[in-house]
Enzyme design. Structure first.
Site, short mmCIF file in Angstrom:
data_model
loop_
_atom_site.label_atom_id
_atom_site.label_comp_id
_atom_site.label_asym_id
_atom_site.label_seq_id
_atom_site.Cartn_x
_atom_site.Cartn_y
_atom_site.Cartn_z
N PRO A 54 -16.34 0.78 4.75
CA PRO A 54 -15.93 1.85 3.84
C PRO A 54 -14.49 1.64 3.37
O PRO A 54 -13.60 1.42 4.17
CB PRO A 54 -16.06 3.12 4.69
CG PRO A 54 -15.99 2.64 6.10
CD PRO A 54 -16.58 1.27 6.11
N CYS A 81 -11.58 3.27 0.80
CA CYS A 81 -11.13 4.32 -0.10
C CYS A 81 -10.76 3.72 -1.46
O CYS A 81 -10.01 2.75 -1.53
CB CYS A 81 -9.93 5.05 0.48
SG CYS A 81 -10.33 6.10 1.89
N TYR A 91 -6.58 10.36 11.04
CA TYR A 91 -7.15 11.51 10.35
C TYR A 91 -7.60 12.56 11.36
O TYR A 91 -7.40 12.40 12.56
CB TYR A 91 -8.25 11.05 9.39
CG TYR A 91 -7.71 10.09 8.35
CD1 TYR A 91 -6.60 10.45 7.57
CD2 TYR A 91 -8.24 8.82 8.18
CE1 TYR A 91 -6.05 9.57 6.64
CE2 TYR A 91 -7.70 7.93 7.24
CZ TYR A 91 -6.61 8.32 6.50
OH TYR A 91 -6.06 7.44 5.58
#
Length: 370
Positions: A23, A25, A182
């Site tokens: 993944p 961003c 996060y």
């Protein structure tokens, strides 16, 4: 025979090889909605030769975005925006599609990286970040709002709602983002978690909320579909989260049926000191696998086919995930298969692509032309 190009089973998901497009961003959404950039990006890498593509960190609520450009899946508009993109992938590729579910916590309301990546003040269009504790990521930044019981329930339910939307879209697997500083990583790390209730203090308490979120997602997502997790194996800061705690966390996740642990590191503190180098995070995947027996995914500056082959063939990890390497070479899987003697799938319109000496790259294919 190449181990990298051997099949791998994750619950009901049969993967033809051990390569994941990590993944990444893109910071290119508007109001969380995917657009033509995502169409191009996702559909291009769906033809990379990897077995599984993981959609970038996808925010479960608007205030959980890292930047105003981050992808989301929290309402009907964000769901509708992804639908035609995924439909195009399914028409032209056999790749499995996963999605990484995320919440930025105190690292939310930031500028996109190419505009500096720093916190956006409320006065300049930013929003109030929320976190386990009222401790900013960086000295001098605005203080995040500590989540109370209602806030914790809201965020957990938002993860579940996004998992349900992902299932409606036909997503094949989920990865829970519990890394890179996060929100869920913030609960794990004593650097960012200063709570004095049942979610702070001891290791068991700091693990409690991330495990609750994982349990809620696992219960909501179909049993036949896998759910993995990305962790930061260490904060690279003395007194922070470390590999020993990560192994304990992975053991708890294994009891709950986690399908893989993606072993990354760092992100919770600007004081981190990371010794970057090819494969620098592979020992984390290896240690977690050896200690718990859970499936692991190795990440971090993996660019060479032989390097990836060695990782899986030697049992250091079950899969590899590439990010920057895939951006640089969107056909990385093809080239790795050609080097290692593997096969990949490709649409018929591309069957003429390999050089003559690699004519079997796509297996038994025929192409007649006049």
């Amino acid at each position: 025979m190449s181990v990298l190009f051997s099949p791998f089973q994750l619950r009901g998901l049969a993967l033809p090889n051990r390569i994941m497009v990590a993944p990444m961003c893109q910071y290119s959404s508007v109001d969380g909605e995917a657009n033509d950039w995502h169409f191009t990006h996702i559909n291009s890498l769906a033809l990379s030769g990897a077995a599984i593509f993981c959609i970038e960190a996808t925010a479960v609520e608007a205030i959980g975005r890292i930047t105003p450009g981050c992808l989301g899946l929290w309402n009907d508009a964000t769901e509708a925006a992804l639908k035609p993109i995924l439909a195009a992938v399914r028409r032209h590729s056999k790749i499995a599609v996963a999605m990484q579910l995320a919440h930025a916590g105190r690292k939310a309301s930031s500028h996109v990286p190419w505009n500096g990546g720093q916190l956006i003040p409320l006065s300049e269009g930013g929003w109030q970040a929320q976190a386990p504790s009222d401790v900013p990521h960086k000295e001098g930044e605005a203080v995040p709002l500590a989540l109370d019981a209602r806030g914790l329930a809201r965020v957990r339910d938002a993860f579940v709602a996004t998992a349900n939307r992902a299932e409606r879209l036909g997503i094949d697997a989920l990865e829970l983002h519990c890394a890179h500083g996060y929100l869920l990583h913030q609960f794990l790390s004593p650097i960012s978690n200063k709570r004095t209730d049942q979610y702070g203090g001891s290791l068991q308490n700091r693990m409690r909320y991330p495990l609750e979120v994982f349990d809620a997602i696992r219960a909501a997502f179909p049993e036949r579909k896998p759910v993995g997790i990305k962790v930061s194996s260490t904060d690279w800061v003395e007194g922070g989260w470390d590999l020993t705690q990560t192994i304990e966390f992975a053991g708890e996740l294994k009891k709950r049926g986690v399908d893989w642990v993606d072993a990354s590191s760092g992100g919770v503190s600007p004081l981190q000191k990371i010794p970057l180098g090819p494969g620098y995070q592979v020992p984390f995947a290896q240690a977690i696998k050896q200690a718990t027996g859970v499936n692991t995914v190795a990440v971090g500056l993996l660019t060479q086919a032989k390097q990836a082959e060695d990782i899986v063939a030697s049992g250091k990890a079950d899969m590899v995930a590439l990010a920057r390497g895939m951006l640089y070479d969107p056909r990385w899987g093809w080239h790795a298969a050609a080097e290692l003697g593997g096969h990949v799938d490709a649409p018929p319109a591309y069957w003429r692509a390999p050089p003559h000496e690699q004519k079997d790259l796509f297996g038994a294919t025929t192409f007649g032309a006049r």
